[in-house]
Design an enzyme around this catalytic site. Structure first.
Site, PDB file in Angstrom:
ATOM      1  N   ASP A  26       0.880  -1.039  -0.103  1.00 54.22           N
ATOM      2  CA  ASP A  26      -0.248  -0.171  -0.219  1.00 54.22           C
ATOM      3  C   ASP A  26       0.559   1.273  -0.426  1.00 54.22           C
ATOM      4  O   ASP A  26       2.333   1.592  -0.021  1.00 54.22           O
ATOM      5  CB  ASP A  26      -0.815   0.049   0.820  1.00 54.22           C
ATOM      6  CG  ASP A  26      -0.345   0.103   2.602  1.00 54.22           C
ATOM      7  OD1 ASP A  26       0.297   0.814   2.904  1.00 54.22           O
ATOM      8  OD2 ASP A  26      -1.101  -0.418   3.868  1.00 54.22           O
ATOM      9  N   TRP A  56     -13.079 -28.012  -2.644  1.00 51.30           N
ATOM     10  CA  TRP A  56     -14.193 -28.012  -1.789  1.00 51.30           C
ATOM     11  C   TRP A  56     -15.013 -28.068  -3.273  1.00 51.30           C
ATOM     12  O   TRP A  56     -16.669 -28.516  -3.159  1.00 51.30           O
ATOM     13  CB  TRP A  56     -14.569 -26.633  -1.440  1.00 51.30           C
ATOM     14  CG  TRP A  56     -13.254 -26.547  -0.258  1.00 51.30           C
ATOM     15  CD1 TRP A  56     -12.876 -25.827  -0.580  1.00 51.30           C
ATOM     16  CD2 TRP A  56     -13.188 -26.690   1.012  1.00 51.30           C
ATOM     17  NE1 TRP A  56     -11.980 -25.109   0.571  1.00 51.30           N
ATOM     18  CE2 TRP A  56     -12.242 -26.446   1.071  1.00 51.30           C
ATOM     19  CE3 TRP A  56     -13.494 -28.414   1.431  1.00 51.30           C
ATOM     20  CZ2 TRP A  56     -11.600 -26.810   2.659  1.00 51.30           C
ATOM     21  CZ3 TRP A  56     -12.959 -29.081   2.182  1.00 51.30           C
ATOM     22  CH2 TRP A  56     -12.019 -27.979   3.244  1.00 51.30           C
ATOM     23  N   THR A  68     -14.822 -24.685   4.758  1.00 53.76           N
ATOM     24  CA  THR A  68     -14.916 -24.629   5.497  1.00 53.76           C
ATOM     25  C   THR A  68     -14.883 -23.112   6.153  1.00 53.76           C
ATOM     26  O   THR A  68     -13.290 -22.545   6.639  1.00 53.76           O
ATOM     27  CB  THR A  68     -13.221 -25.337   6.479  1.00 53.76           C
ATOM     28  OG1 THR A  68     -12.602 -24.329   5.685  1.00 53.76           O
ATOM     29  CG2 THR A  68     -12.753 -26.715   6.191  1.00 53.76           C
ATOM     30  N   PRO A  69     -15.747 -22.087   6.123  1.00 53.01           N
ATOM     31  CA  PRO A  69     -15.808 -20.701   6.509  1.00 53.01           C
ATOM     32  C   PRO A  69     -15.549 -20.664   7.732  1.00 53.01           C
ATOM     33  O   PRO A  69     -15.547 -21.051   8.629  1.00 53.01           O
ATOM     34  CB  PRO A  69     -17.455 -20.787   6.188  1.00 53.01           C
ATOM     35  CG  PRO A  69     -18.315 -21.990   5.894  1.00 53.01           C
ATOM     36  CD  PRO A  69     -16.740 -22.771   5.263  1.00 53.01           C
ATOM     37  N   LYS A  99     -17.853 -29.449  15.957  1.00 47.67           N
ATOM     38  CA  LYS A  99     -18.181 -28.433  14.725  1.00 47.67           C
ATOM     39  C   LYS A  99     -17.372 -27.712  14.773  1.00 47.67           C
ATOM     40  O   LYS A  99     -16.917 -27.036  13.301  1.00 47.67           O
ATOM     41  CB  LYS A  99     -19.198 -28.585  15.277  1.00 47.67           C
ATOM     42  CG  LYS A  99     -20.608 -29.309  15.367  1.00 47.67           C
ATOM     43  CD  LYS A  99     -22.011 -28.543  15.211  1.00 47.67           C
ATOM     44  CE  LYS A  99     -22.973 -29.082  14.831  1.00 47.67           C
ATOM     45  NZ  LYS A  99     -24.580 -28.488  14.526  1.00 47.67           N
TER      46      LYS A  99
END
Lengths: 148, 148, 148, 148
Positions: A26, A56, A68-69, A99
């Site tokens: 940047d 996926w 795998t969010p 989970k």
């Protein structure tokens, strides 16, 4: 590509190499921090591939799992880095819950620590009623075993 | 653009609106989480502009301050969002320390909470000896006052 | 949001406003050119939405059309721009062919021309045999009419 | 890393390898076209590095040259690609003019042509009066020689 570290047992980790690009930096001349999250995510997918977890695309066809969010992501930025420099990003699973699971990432340039991250992720399927909704499923035993 | 909330006093906050773009979404059809960090960062700069803090180009010329690089960033992802949807991202300073400060960000789509973030930032100048090194300076009293 | 210009007839165009973000700029302090392509693409989708074309999610469910992928893209960069500046990006369809169409984009900052682009796009469906392959279809008469 | 092709003489080219990331892909499951422009730009900088041209940080200190901004960019997208796939991007200078030059880029996945690009670039310095303005300078003979 693959390392294993003893930490009260054997941990499977993966190291991804990446050369920082001009566009990653940047106006302060250094990597914009958001890119570390992109690279940690890519390293996460490379980790799964190295462990044998299918793409996926293939898991979605086979079992409905779309990936795998992230539920949560955190990173600390230790030293600035800039374009033309080479990073090594090491990734591993720190903890498996029923989970969710915790991934860790460490980016180094040579011996210098650049950034460290930690994500909480779930394995997810689409909601049958609304394909834009996703829901966490139990971590497939098969994948957990592959990833050590 | 500007709100003020009572929280044992008056807090200055800023709301940035953003319409999610196709390119912000990934093969799971939803926003890639790394974009929330980009938008929170943009909202941070918009907050400073709304408070009257000059651009980092101008502060660098005037006092050497190149911006507010992050020491740490964290976000939680509450609900998925996708392209064409409008987000409102509210940003404020939660805490001022001597050399660092904590920013908070909340992204909502209408009444739905989408993501929440928290950064630790410093005001930084370049190192005279090595312009790629940066060092934290004391938070300028003037800017702290502007930002409430 | 919508303009119409006479050019041997009436042309439908759309103007998207965008404030340039810090992260859009590179170490030369100016917008990295690749972002103009991102914004032109977003402006293209905003154009379709303003014309009444449903989201690609909905078109995929209704008719299999997944969007308007690019066959070719070109842009000229006339003047540099930087963060905090506001752009107006005007987008329209310059030409309709049987299976492809040409979009034009102009980015201005006030009266100053910043960049101009031209894409060749097709309406596409997925290949039934291989969902990662896509194929161009005839431009749906309905959408062509909507987009003027 | 370096190839040379006979084309009425010897041409210096450079091949960059890149594995496509999940975040590079959009809801159509394929690489968003804007990423090819990012990668071609990165490959351009890698080309210069392979030829011995110093980083733009060093050239700015030595001679004021901040890099090779683009005047024009064009690309054609021949076949879709997706995450996990490996690209090879070959880059070379096709033509040198007095103040501008033309770069070519070809992205392949194995034998499959994925995308081709062509940029027109200049070597630029900052305007003394306004550091956000840049101006093209004559191509330094030294760099031209290095790049073959």
């Amino acid at each position: 590509m693959d390392g294993a570290a003893l930490e009260g047992g054997v941990r499977r980790s993966h190291v991804m190499r990446y050369r920082i690009a001009f566009v990653d930096c940047d106006p302060a001349q250094i990597v914009h921090f958001s890119n570390y999250f992109r690279w940690f995510d890519t390293s996460s997918r490379e980790f799964f591939s190295a462990c044998g977890v299918p793409s996926w695309r293939d898991t979605e066809r086979a079992s409905g799992i779309i990936g795998t969010p992230l539920v949560d992501a955190q990173a600390s930025f230790r030293n600035p880095a800039t374009y033309g420099e080479d990073l090594e990003i090491e990734t591993w699973v720190e903890q498996w819950n029923t989970k969710s699971f915790v991934m860790r990432h460490v980016a180094r340039r040579g011996e210098t620590l650049i950034a460290e991250g930690r994500d909480i992720r779930v394995f997810a399927k689409r909601d049958a009623a609304d394909p834009l909704r996703i829901r966490a499923v139990e971590i497939p035993a098969e994948y957990r075993e592959m990833c050590g």
